[in-house]
Design an enzyme around this catalytic site. Structure first.
Site, PDB file in Angstrom:
ATOM      1  N   ASP A 200       0.807  -1.211   0.000  1.00 53.86           N
ATOM      2  CA  ASP A 200       0.000   0.000   0.000  1.00 53.86           C
ATOM      3  C   ASP A 200       0.849   1.275   0.000  1.00 53.86           C
ATOM      4  O   ASP A 200       0.314   2.378   0.017  1.00 53.86           O
ATOM      5  CB  ASP A 200      -0.922  -0.003   1.227  1.00 53.86           C
ATOM      6  CG  ASP A 200      -2.021   1.040   1.153  1.00 53.86           C
ATOM      7  OD1 ASP A 200      -2.508   1.298   0.040  1.00 53.86           O
ATOM      8  OD2 ASP A 200      -2.378   1.605   2.200  1.00 53.86           O
ATOM      9  N   THR A 224      -7.557   6.022  -1.141  1.00 56.60           N
ATOM     10  CA  THR A 224      -7.783   4.661  -1.634  1.00 56.60           C
ATOM     11  C   THR A 224      -9.217   4.222  -1.356  1.00 56.60           C
ATOM     12  O   THR A 224      -9.746   4.439  -0.269  1.00 56.60           O
ATOM     13  CB  THR A 224      -6.821   3.675  -0.967  1.00 56.60           C
ATOM     14  OG1 THR A 224      -5.494   4.016  -1.318  1.00 56.60           O
ATOM     15  CG2 THR A 224      -7.107   2.251  -1.410  1.00 56.60           C
ATOM     16  N   GLN A 274      -5.216  -1.686  -7.089  1.00 54.53           N
ATOM     17  CA  GLN A 274      -5.781  -0.660  -6.216  1.00 54.53           C
ATOM     18  C   GLN A 274      -6.490   0.399  -7.050  1.00 54.53           C
ATOM     19  O   GLN A 274      -6.037   0.764  -8.144  1.00 54.53           O
ATOM     20  CB  GLN A 274      -4.675  -0.006  -5.392  1.00 54.53           C
ATOM     21  CG  GLN A 274      -5.167   0.877  -4.253  1.00 54.53           C
ATOM     22  CD  GLN A 274      -4.017   1.324  -3.367  1.00 54.53           C
ATOM     23  OE1 GLN A 274      -3.359   2.322  -3.655  1.00 54.53           O
ATOM     24  NE2 GLN A 274      -3.770   0.595  -2.290  1.00 54.53           N
TER      25      GLN A 274
END
Length: 394
Positions: A200, A224, A274
């Site tokens: 991440d 996100t 993502q």
């Protein structure tokens, strides 16, 4: 305590009930939880409910609300199914009675036989020892210095290989080497948690690299929305891992990025995808940096834990946009506002914890009132029908 021990302590969760767990937060200057931490703790909670012979092969999580570092996170695991070779789990992470993150994952008994293929990593990449640190590159491109970024990710050794910043042609891309700063246990579940944590760091900001406003710009607002991973083969997170990241699409204020994680010998270990919000707003000055007093009750990941902490207007952020651009109107007083909301101000942590307690009480009271309103008419009718009456018999 070594930095890697702090990461392992951070990713561990404590059981407080049947399939209910609590995860702590690190000391931080920010008021938002790092998205990789929530994914790692969610995976750890799931593993407490899965047979030891099964490993995660896929997971998908949605960030619903920003998480606060002033309070622990509760994880409730649902045992969706246990089959002959597969198990499915779902976890809900919440704070103050509000869900902040949900994730589903599938686990499987490993099989050695069968068909197999895998893409090879990019050729002719510079080795880790010849690459600058991620902190030094971000120090040149962001309002924060390299020293701050080094403390930010003290538990990970990240090296910048190359990227497409400034290029208007081709797909935005970023290649980097990552590994933990110390040796990890041999348990492959631990390596999956650390890889989920590290995945991440830079994935969403890759979408901006071929645009005039690339990450590091104070005008970018990034958050996100969802993050998915597929674990193909066991690879060690304490050895060099090539993180090859690209972004095939950015439109409708949504960036889409994907990353492949290879062991240094070329073994494809995992894929990550993502999607997140990317908007351009007005530039804001970077906030002054000050060192808070660390609470003794929480594990220290580093003096400055990851900044990718879900600072979002609606869903939680997980990009490298400067925290001031992600915490607009929440941590700094505006022109019409008075008082200090910065996490460095005295009493900020206590005030935030009190807010969560009051919010929990309000939600509980509302639930009790709704239950009473739904049940009381039926209870009164039942009581009337069962009331004692004089017998008509002699």
């Amino acid at each position: 305590m070594d930095h890697i021990d702090q990461v392992l302590e951070l990713l561990e969760v404590k059981r407080i009930g049947p399939d209910v767990f609590v995860g702590e937060n690190p000391d931080t200057h920010l008021q938002r939880v790092f998205g990789g931490q929530v994914m790692g703790q969610s995976l750890a909670a799931m593993y407490h409910t899965v047979a030891s012979d099964r490993l995660a092969h896929s997971l998908m999580g949605y960030f619903l609300r920003p998480g606060s570092t002033a309070a622990p996170i509760e994880y409730v695991v649902t045992r969706t199914r246990d089959g002959g070779s597969f198990s499915s789990r779902r976890v809900t992470a919440s704070q103050g009675g509000q869900d902040i993150f949900v994730m589903s994952a599938s686990f499987k008994v490993p099989e050695e036989q069968g068909l197999e293929h895998a893409l090879a990593p990019l050729p002719d990449l510079a080795p880790p020892e010849d690459c600058p640190s991620l902190a030094s590159v971000l120090g040149r491109r962001s309002p924060w210095t390299a020293e701050i970024w080094e403390r930010e990710w003290a538990a990970l050794d990240a090296r910048w290989i190359t990227d497409s910043l400034g290029s208007s042609n081709g797909e935005p891309s970023l290649q980097m080497w990552i590994r933990s700063v110390g040796a990890l246990p041999d348990d492959p579940r631990v390596h999956q948690m650390v890889l989920a944590y590290a995945s991440d760091l830079t994935l969403l900001p890759v979408s901006t690299l071929t645009h005039p406003e690339a990450f590091g710009s104070p005008r970018l607002q990034m958050a996100t929305i969802d993050h998915s991973m597929w674990f193909h083969r066991p690879i060690r997170a304490d050895e060099w891992v090539l993180y090859d990241q690209t972004s095939p699409n950015l439109n409708n204020a949504l960036g889409f990025s994907r990353g492949r994680l290879f062991a240094q010998d070329g073994t494809l270990g995992a894929n990550a995808v993502q999607e997140g919000l990317i908007r351009i707003g007005d530039a804001r000055p970077a906030p002054a940096w000050s060192e808070p007093a660390p609470p003794a009750s929480r594990p220290r990941l580093s003096s400055v834990p990851p900044v990718d902490g879900q600072a979002r207007p609606e869903p939680a952020p997980a990009g490298l946009a400067p925290p001031d651009a992600r915490r607009r109107g929440r941590d700094e007083p505006g022109p019409a506002s008075t008082g200090c909301r910065s996490p460095a101000c005295p009493g900020a942590a206590a005030r935030q914890a009190a807010i969560w307690v009051l919010r929990s009480l309000a939600i509980a009271c509302r639930s009790i009132w709704r239950t009473r309103s739904a049940v009381m008419p039926h209870t009164l009718a039942m009581s009337a029908s069962l009331a004692w009456r004089p017998s008509s018999r002699p």
